[in-house]
Design a protein around this motif. Structure first.
Motif, PDB file in Angstrom:
ATOM      1  N   GLN A  53      59.712  64.216  29.490  1.00 14.63           N
ATOM      2  CA  GLN A  53      60.587  63.045  29.483  1.00 14.63           C
ATOM      3  C   GLN A  53      62.055  63.460  29.477  1.00 14.63           C
ATOM      4  O   GLN A  53      62.894  62.790  30.090  1.00 14.63           O
ATOM      5  N   ARG A  54      62.371  64.564  28.795  1.00 17.17           N
ATOM      6  CA  ARG A  54      63.752  65.027  28.791  1.00 17.17           C
ATOM      7  C   ARG A  54      64.190  65.457  30.198  1.00 17.17           C
ATOM      8  O   ARG A  54      65.279  65.106  30.656  1.00 17.17           O
ATOM      9  N   TRP A  55      63.317  66.172  30.901  1.00 21.58           N
ATOM     10  CA  TRP A  55      63.678  66.653  32.227  1.00 21.58           C
ATOM     11  C   TRP A  55      63.622  65.556  33.280  1.00 21.58           C
ATOM     12  O   TRP A  55      64.214  65.701  34.350  1.00 21.58           O
ATOM     13  N   LEU A  56      62.934  64.466  33.000  1.00 22.24           N
ATOM     14  CA  LEU A  56      62.970  63.334  33.935  1.00 22.24           C
ATOM     15  C   LEU A  56      64.368  62.738  34.049  1.00 22.24           C
ATOM     16  O   LEU A  56      64.689  62.070  35.032  1.00 22.24           O
ATOM     17  N   GLN A  57      65.191  62.990  33.025  1.00 23.25           N
ATOM     18  CA  GLN A  57      66.564  62.467  33.043  1.00 23.25           C
ATOM     19  C   GLN A  57      67.501  63.337  33.853  1.00 23.25           C
ATOM     20  O   GLN A  57      68.677  62.999  34.012  1.00 23.25           O
ATOM     21  N   ALA A  58      67.007  64.474  34.364  1.00 23.85           N
ATOM     22  CA  ALA A  58      67.854  65.359  35.174  1.00 23.85           C
ATOM     23  C   ALA A  58      68.268  64.660  36.463  1.00 23.85           C
ATOM     24  O   ALA A  58      67.643  63.688  36.898  1.00 23.85           O
ATOM     25  N   THR A  59      69.315  65.174  37.073  1.00 24.58           N
ATOM     26  CA  THR A  59      69.828  64.555  38.293  1.00 24.58           C
ATOM     27  C   THR A  59      68.792  64.549  39.406  1.00 24.58           C
ATOM     28  O   THR A  59      68.592  63.538  40.090  1.00 24.58           O
ATOM     29  N   ALA A  84      56.593  63.589  37.150  1.00 25.52           N
ATOM     30  CA  ALA A  84      56.067  62.324  36.622  1.00 25.52           C
ATOM     31  C   ALA A  84      54.545  62.334  36.617  1.00 25.52           C
ATOM     32  O   ALA A  84      53.907  61.830  35.673  1.00 25.52           O
ATOM     33  N   GLY A  85      53.932  62.924  37.649  1.00 26.96           N
ATOM     34  CA  GLY A  85      52.479  62.998  37.692  1.00 26.96           C
ATOM     35  C   GLY A  85      51.925  63.895  36.594  1.00 26.96           C
ATOM     36  O   GLY A  85      50.892  63.577  35.983  1.00 26.96           O
ATOM     37  N   ALA A  86      52.595  65.021  36.335  1.00 24.53           N
ATOM     38  CA  ALA A  86      52.161  65.904  35.250  1.00 24.53           C
ATOM     39  C   ALA A  86      52.263  65.188  33.909  1.00 24.53           C
ATOM     40  O   ALA A  86      51.393  65.326  33.041  1.00 24.53           O
ATOM     41  N   LEU A  87      53.335  64.423  33.733  1.00 26.52           N
ATOM     42  CA  LEU A  87      53.495  63.636  32.508  1.00 26.52           C
ATOM     43  C   LEU A  87      52.410  62.565  32.392  1.00 26.52           C
ATOM     44  O   LEU A  87      51.868  62.325  31.312  1.00 26.52           O
ATOM     45  N   ALA A  88      52.102  61.903  33.501  1.00 36.77           N
ATOM     46  CA  ALA A  88      51.058  60.878  33.490  1.00 36.77           C
ATOM     47  C   ALA A  88      49.732  61.474  33.047  1.00 36.77           C
ATOM     48  O   ALA A  88      48.992  60.864  32.258  1.00 36.77           O
ATOM     49  N   THR A  89      49.437  62.683  33.513  1.00 32.05           N
ATOM     50  CA  THR A  89      48.187  63.343  33.138  1.00 32.05           C
ATOM     51  C   THR A  89      48.157  63.664  31.654  1.00 32.05           C
ATOM     52  O   THR A  89      47.140  63.452  30.975  1.00 32.05           O
ATOM     53  N   ALA A  90      49.273  64.186  31.132  1.00 33.90           N
ATOM     54  CA  ALA A  90      49.340  64.490  29.704  1.00 33.90           C
ATOM     55  C   ALA A  90      49.164  63.227  28.870  1.00 33.90           C
ATOM     56  O   ALA A  90      48.445  63.226  27.866  1.00 33.90           O
TER      57      ALA A  90
END
Length: 391
Positions: free
Chosen positions: A156-162, A169-175
């Motif tokens: 989630q922190r790196w999703l805020q990167a430029t 997002a897919g890796a996060l969805a899986t987690a």
């Protein structure tokens, strides 16, 4: 894979024709380092990885490989699935050139070898210079290590990167899916709906919701994009299981279990497919594998108990069912085994009929069947019996 084009001569692409011309030049000038470099580069570009490796070996026999070609040799090894060799090349390069790209490749090779601790030691989620893909790899590695909260925080922190990695997002969805945070899993999957991970999560969520047609389309699409995905095969296998297409289910779930080798839940799902198609030996093997892998996963001895009922091994079935229910008093397969034992007449055909009837019986006012509930529970393999698939 062949080392040259398999297209008929009149259908060769310009890239293949160029490669053949370069190889002809090499016959006339076999020690031309620049020509060897050009051939290796072009062979890599058109996917002729074994040829690329052979050419780079010829180069190395004549002169030390420059850093760019050492990196290329590592990438070739990755493409061929030779992760140990790739790791050797990248570590050699990283000792002299610890650039973000090289460190990422070292970590990736470690991860593909299931060296998750070593991969994590190379990655630095707080390094602003790291590649966007390294953040995704960090999420996957933490997921493999069972550190789901950390994986979600980093992601989630790196999703805020430029410019975040498109796969993040897919890796996060899986987690999130494996953490049983369904709302967050859906949210992240919808951020990158066409990525293989997102398609798989969306397919599993559709399967749980009873939207089988949608689930099938999403999971098929995910497998087309990533043919080796064990998680997508698990979902598609569960789809076929719900449709009573047992042969197709058994093939897919076996492949999922082999790919997701440390996932007790995938082995249990495969066990049910074999049990329902009457292959008691394969069912017993799969349930036993799950039970040996995770002694806290109740559905493993529960499924094995149902198999033993079918094999008319009542005493063993009762012991296994009792074990399953001690681990989880809500264990569906353990309760099913005891019910079958109570009703069994000792007739094998009768036992099979009882199992099928029990699985198709509604267990709530909405018409939810035991088969569907077992299917839904099997989809959440990480929470009760394993983490994410290897690689």
């Amino acid at each position: 894979m062949t080392t040259m084009s398999t297209l008929p001569p009149d259908q060769e692409s310009p890239g293949d024709s160029r490669l053949q011309r370069l190889l002809k030049y090499l016959e006339a000038d076999p020690v031309n380092l620049k020509l060897l470099e050009d051939i290796a580069s072009h062979a890599f570009e058109v996917g002729e990885y074994p040829l690329c490796a052979q050419i780079l070996e010829r180069y190395e026999a004549l002169a030390p490989l420059p850093p760019a070609l050492t990196n290329r040799l590592g990438l070739v090894a990755l493409s061929l699935g030779d992760y140990g060799t790739a790791l050797d090349h990248f570590r050699t390069l990283a000792a002299e050139f610890p650039e973000p790209e090289v460190r990422y490749n070292v970590a990736y090779a470690h991860a593909m070898l299931a060296h998750y601790g070593e991969a994590l030691a190379v990655l630095d989620p707080d390094d602003p210079q790291q590649l966007p893909a390294a953040a995704t790899l960090t999420v996957r590695v933490l997921h493999h290590l069972g550190r789901l909260d950390e994986a979600m925080q980093v992601g989630q922190r790196w999703l805020q990167a430029t410019h975040p990695d498109p796969e993040l997002a897919g890796a996060l969805a899986t987690a999130c899916f494996d953490a049983n945070d369904v709302d967050a899993a859906r949210q992240f999957a919808n951020m990158s709906p066409a990525s293989p991970d997102s398609l798989t999560v969306r397919g599993l969520l559709a399967l749980e919701a009873g939207s089988d047609g949608e689930a099938y389309e999403l999971l098929e699409h995910a497998i087309r994009l990533r043919p080796a995905s064990g998680r997508a095969k698990l979902g598609l296998g569960l789809y076929h299981l719900s449709r009573r297409q047992l042969d197709a289910a058994a093939v897919l779930l076996d492949e999922a279990a082999q790919t997701m080798a440390s996932h007790a839940g995938a082995w249990v799902a495969a066990g049910w497919a074999h049990l329902l198609r009457g292959d008691l030996g394969s069912a017993s093997t799969n349930f036993t594998q799950a039970w040996e892998m995770d002694r806290g996963f109740a559905e493993a001895p529960g499924g094995l108990a149902v198999t033993r009922v079918h094999q008319q091994r009542a005493d063993e079935a009762r012991r296994l069912a009792d074990t399953a229910l001690r681990l989880d008093r809500h264990c569906l397969s353990g309760a099913l085994a005891l019910s079958l034992l109570a009703a069994a007449s000792g007739d094998n055909v009768r036992s099979a009929t009882l199992i099928d009837t029990a699985l198709e019986s509604p267990i709530d006012p909405r018409g939810l069947t035991l088969r569907r509930l077992l299917q839904m529970r099997a989809a959440h393999i990480a929470q009760e019996g394993g983490g994410p698939e290897k690689g």
